[in-house]
Write a protein that holds these residues in place. Structure first.
Motif, PDB file in Angstrom:
ATOM      1  N   ALA A  56       0.828  -1.205   0.000  1.00 35.46           N
ATOM      2  CA  ALA A  56       0.000   0.000   0.000  1.00 35.46           C
ATOM      3  C   ALA A  56       0.867   1.261   0.000  1.00 35.46           C
ATOM      4  CB  ALA A  56      -0.924  -0.004   1.222  1.00 35.46           C
ATOM      5  N   VAL A  57       1.937   1.238   0.775  1.00 36.57           N
ATOM      6  CA  VAL A  57       2.859   2.386   0.810  1.00 36.57           C
ATOM      7  C   VAL A  57       3.520   2.571  -0.550  1.00 36.57           C
ATOM      8  CG1 VAL A  57       4.989   3.269   1.811  1.00 36.57           C
ATOM      9  CG2 VAL A  57       3.262   2.207   3.280  1.00 36.57           C
ATOM     10  N   SER A  58       3.927   1.467  -1.169  1.00 34.38           N
ATOM     11  CA  SER A  58       4.568   1.539  -2.487  1.00 34.38           C
ATOM     12  C   SER A  58       3.620   2.129  -3.523  1.00 34.38           C
ATOM     13  CB  SER A  58       5.022   0.147  -2.932  1.00 34.38           C
ATOM     14  OG  SER A  58       6.011  -0.359  -2.061  1.00 34.38           O
ATOM     15  N   LEU A  59       2.349   1.764  -3.447  1.00 31.68           N
ATOM     16  CA  LEU A  59       1.369   2.303  -4.388  1.00 31.68           C
ATOM     17  C   LEU A  59       1.163   3.796  -4.163  1.00 31.68           C
ATOM     18  CD1 LEU A  59      -1.287  -0.566  -4.415  1.00 31.68           C
ATOM     19  CD2 LEU A  59       0.161   0.150  -6.323  1.00 31.68           C
ATOM     20  N   GLN A  60       1.165   4.218  -2.910  1.00 29.82           N
ATOM     21  CA  GLN A  60       1.035   5.647  -2.622  1.00 29.82           C
ATOM     22  C   GLN A  60       2.214   6.435  -3.188  1.00 29.82           C
ATOM     23  OE1 GLN A  60       0.602   5.870   1.623  1.00 29.82           O
ATOM     24  NE2 GLN A  60      -1.552   5.251   1.599  1.00 29.82           N
ATOM     25  N   PRO A  70      -2.849   7.213 -12.744  1.00 31.97           N
ATOM     26  CA  PRO A  70      -3.475   7.492 -11.447  1.00 31.97           C
ATOM     27  C   PRO A  70      -4.714   6.635 -11.187  1.00 31.97           C
ATOM     28  CG  PRO A  70      -2.877   9.530 -12.554  1.00 31.97           C
ATOM     29  CD  PRO A  70      -2.697   8.422 -13.558  1.00 31.97           C
ATOM     30  N   ALA A  71      -5.539   6.462 -12.217  1.00 38.56           N
ATOM     31  CA  ALA A  71      -6.773   5.694 -12.026  1.00 38.56           C
ATOM     32  C   ALA A  71      -6.466   4.239 -11.690  1.00 38.56           C
ATOM     33  CB  ALA A  71      -7.643   5.779 -13.276  1.00 38.56           C
ATOM     34  N   ARG A  72      -5.505   3.674 -12.438  1.00 36.02           N
ATOM     35  CA  ARG A  72      -5.131   2.278 -12.198  1.00 36.02           C
ATOM     36  C   ARG A  72      -4.476   2.104 -10.829  1.00 36.02           C
ATOM     37  NH1 ARG A  72      -6.234  -2.749 -12.026  1.00 36.02           N
ATOM     38  NH2 ARG A  72      -4.469  -4.170 -12.342  1.00 36.02           N
ATOM     39  N   LEU A  73      -3.619   3.044 -10.464  1.00 41.85           N
ATOM     40  CA  LEU A  73      -2.963   2.961  -9.160  1.00 41.85           C
ATOM     41  C   LEU A  73      -3.979   3.104  -8.027  1.00 41.85           C
ATOM     42  CD1 LEU A  73       0.249   5.077  -9.869  1.00 41.85           C
ATOM     43  CD2 LEU A  73       0.139   2.611  -9.434  1.00 41.85           C
ATOM     44  N   MET A  76      -5.762  -0.191  -7.700  1.00 46.12           N
ATOM     45  CA  MET A  76      -4.907  -1.169  -7.025  1.00 46.12           C
ATOM     46  C   MET A  76      -4.822  -0.870  -5.527  1.00 46.12           C
ATOM     47  SD  MET A  76      -1.832  -1.461  -9.845  1.00 46.12           S
ATOM     48  CE  MET A  76      -0.850  -2.569  -8.806  1.00 46.12           C
ATOM     49  N   ALA A  77      -4.770   0.400  -5.161  1.00 46.18           N
ATOM     50  CA  ALA A  77      -4.715   0.787  -3.750  1.00 46.18           C
ATOM     51  C   ALA A  77      -5.983   0.362  -3.021  1.00 46.18           C
ATOM     52  CB  ALA A  77      -4.509   2.293  -3.620  1.00 46.18           C
ATOM     53  N   ARG A  78      -7.135   0.505  -3.698  1.00 44.31           N
ATOM     54  CA  ARG A  78      -8.393   0.071  -3.083  1.00 44.31           C
ATOM     55  C   ARG A  78      -8.401  -1.446  -2.889  1.00 44.31           C
ATOM     56  NH1 ARG A  78     -10.505   4.120  -6.522  1.00 44.31           N
ATOM     57  NH2 ARG A  78     -10.976   2.562  -8.145  1.00 44.31           N
ATOM     58  N   ASP A  79      -7.876  -2.170  -3.872  1.00 43.11           N
ATOM     59  CA  ASP A  79      -7.817  -3.631  -3.753  1.00 43.11           C
ATOM     60  C   ASP A  79      -6.929  -4.048  -2.582  1.00 43.11           C
ATOM     61  OD1 ASP A  79      -9.465  -3.904  -5.923  1.00 43.11           O
ATOM     62  OD2 ASP A  79      -7.843  -4.273  -7.366  1.00 43.11           O
TER      63      ASP A  79
END
Length: 213
Positions: A56-60, A70-73, A76-79
């Motif tokens: 989650a930190v890496s995605l942020q 941004p939309a894809r990231l 993925m963050a929500r998942d």
């Protein structure tokens, strides 16, 4: 005649000794199962949970760099967040983090919240009870909540009767034969008793667990 009575007494003593060994063996199995639950919960928290947090930190961080989607990231963050919450719920079911805290009422309320079931929790007990006893009440409550469903209401009452903890769970009528045997086996192994009865559209799960064995 006296010799016969002695033989009968010896046989009775042998049966009692074997029953005591069987009871002790069943208790060891319960305690071993609880230890396994605790170990699995720790592995979930220290392993899978921490890995998901790192992801989650890496995605942020990735979302803050140029060139990413941004939309894809964000998706993925929500998942990852959903996975974190599911891992936490699973760990709570396996071995509640608050089990050793001694607050039985908080433990039972947390279980109802996690199951999404409106519930009345009436607990008039102290603290410092054997963890296997607290865990047994928690498992019976959790089982009733899951089988009752989120659209239902539930209630649990727990009392300290000096030498035992008693509990009574009330939920809308459910199929009590499903999954009850394993709970009754656990209660029996702890020297307690468990009854399940349905009438007038309700199912009542009642139990008593001794505090001194």
């Amino acid at each position: 005649m006296e010799a016969r009575q002695i033989d009968v007494q010896r046989e009775l003593d042998g049966v009692r000794a074997e029953l005591e060994k069987l009871r002790a063996s069943r208790l060891r199995l319960v305690l071993a199962a609880d230890a396994d639950r605790r170990a699995i919960e720790r592995e979930l928290h220290d392993g899978v949970h921490q890995q998901l947090v790192a992801l989650a930190v890496s995605l942020q961080l990735a979302a803050q760099t140029e060139g990413g989607d941004p939309a894809r990231l964000a998706e993925m963050a929500r998942d990852v967040q959903d996975a974190l919450e599911e891992a936490a719920r699973l760990a709570q079911r396996i071995h509640p983090a608050t089990l050793e805290a001694g607050d039985l009422a908080a433990l039972l309320r947390s279980a109802a919240t996690g199951a999404g079931v409106p519930a009345v929790v009436d607990v008039s007990v102290g603290a410092g009870y054997p963890p296997e006893v607290v865990m047994t009440i928690h498992l019976c409550w959790l089982d009733a909540l899951v089988r009752a469903g989120g659209a239902s209401r539930a209630a649990i009452e727990v009392r300290d009767r000096v030498d035992a903890l008693t509990f009574e769970i009330t939920v809308p009528e459910i199929r009590p034969e499903v999954g009850v045997d394993r709970l009754r086996d656990r209660v029996d192994a702890l020297g307690g008793r468990l009854t399940v009865a349905s009438h007038d559209g309700e199912t009542i799960v009642a139990g008593s667990l001794p505090l001194a064995r």
